[in-house]
Motif scaffolding. Structure first.
Motif, PDB file in Angstrom:
ATOM      1  N   PHE A 103      44.612 -88.209   7.225  1.00  0.00           N
ATOM      2  CA  PHE A 103      44.995 -89.433   7.076  1.00  0.00           C
ATOM      3  C   PHE A 103      44.083 -90.441   6.811  1.00  0.00           C
ATOM      4  N   ARG A 131      57.276 -90.759   0.962  1.00  0.00           N
ATOM      5  CA  ARG A 131      57.179 -91.946   0.508  1.00  0.00           C
ATOM      6  C   ARG A 131      56.392 -92.151  -0.718  1.00  0.00           C
ATOM      7  N   GLN A 169      55.099 -89.216   5.036  1.00  0.00           N
ATOM      8  CA  GLN A 169      54.009 -90.096   4.212  1.00  0.00           C
ATOM      9  C   GLN A 169      54.178 -89.295   2.896  1.00  0.00           C
TER      10      GLN A 169
END
Length: 238
Positions: A126, A40, A37
């Motif tokens: 998250f 990204r 993540q």
């Protein structure tokens, strides 16, 4: 004053080991997802700097967290304290009697408890931190780094007590990047009342100079009326 517990390892059930295996697997899985993540959402050099700062801050916070937990385990409660006593406090006290005891544990037993503690923190990252903002990315990297290094803390601690370690571990110890035996030996000198941080040990010297731990104990005694446990010299142990 109660005598320290014997160095015999506490009972280790199959159910607890199974929970540790699950905890380690979940933490490693969440860490991999977190790294993907971050990759990204890191688009430029500025964000890459913030990612690096978050990783570094997480490492420092892990060292501090290890010190707090170690201090609490060493100084408060007994092996008979409900819930925490047998599985948390007793191993800390027994470790002063038998420092090499943890070197007899395999990877799962060494790191399982820490994984179970950090999985909720890792999972919360998250939800709490939006990765599409620089501040969120920084917070996410800090929290993931903190979780990962807390997980690694017992392994670093174990290596500091082993007579032989892999060459790369010895190199990192000599650089002071992870806990070094010579540094940790300060804590294992009676009366075991300082140098509690066991991830890197970076915070031990400044906290010692600030008399952080003795002042924290004075605060706990003044506010909660609870006195810290005092260990006994080896020559007075049964």
């Amino acid at each position: 004053m109660a005598e320290p517990p014997s160095p015999q390892d506490p009972p280790y059930s199959k159910a607890h080991r199974a929970a540790e295996v699950v905890g380690i697997a979940m933490l490693l899985g969440l860490t991999v997802v977190g790294i993907v993540q971050v990759a990204r959402y890191t688009d430029d050099a500025v964000e890459l700097v913030w990612v690096g700062l978050g990783i570094l801050l997480g490492y420092v916070l892990a060292d501090f967290a290890s010190g707090i937990v170690h201090w609490l385990g060493d100084r408060y409660g007994t092996a008979e304290t409900p819930v925490l006593g047998p599985n948390f406090i007793r191993p800390f006290r027994a470790h002063h009697v038998d420092p090499k005891g943890m070197t007899r544990h395999d990877f799962i037993e060494t790191n399982g408890n820490n994984s179970m503690v950090t999985v909720p923190l890792m999972a919360a990252c998250f939800v709490i931190f939006p990765l599409d903002s620089t501040l969120g990315l920084f917070g996410f990297c800090t929290a993931v780094s903190l979780s990962a290094w807390v997980f690694a803390t017992n392994q670093f601690h174990k290596w500091s007590h082993q007579d032989h370690v892999p060459a790369i571990v010895l190199y990192l110890q000599r650089l002071g990047i992870i806990l070094a035996p010579s540094h940790h030996n300060v804590h294992h000198a009676f009366p075991y009342e300082t140098y509690y941080c066991i991830t890197s040990g970076w915070l031990n010297a400044p906290l010692h100079r600030l008399k952080f731990w003795s002042r924290a104990e004075a605060f706990v005694a003044a506010v909660f009326g609870v006195e810290a446990f005092r260990d006994v010299p080896r020559d007075r142990r049964g």
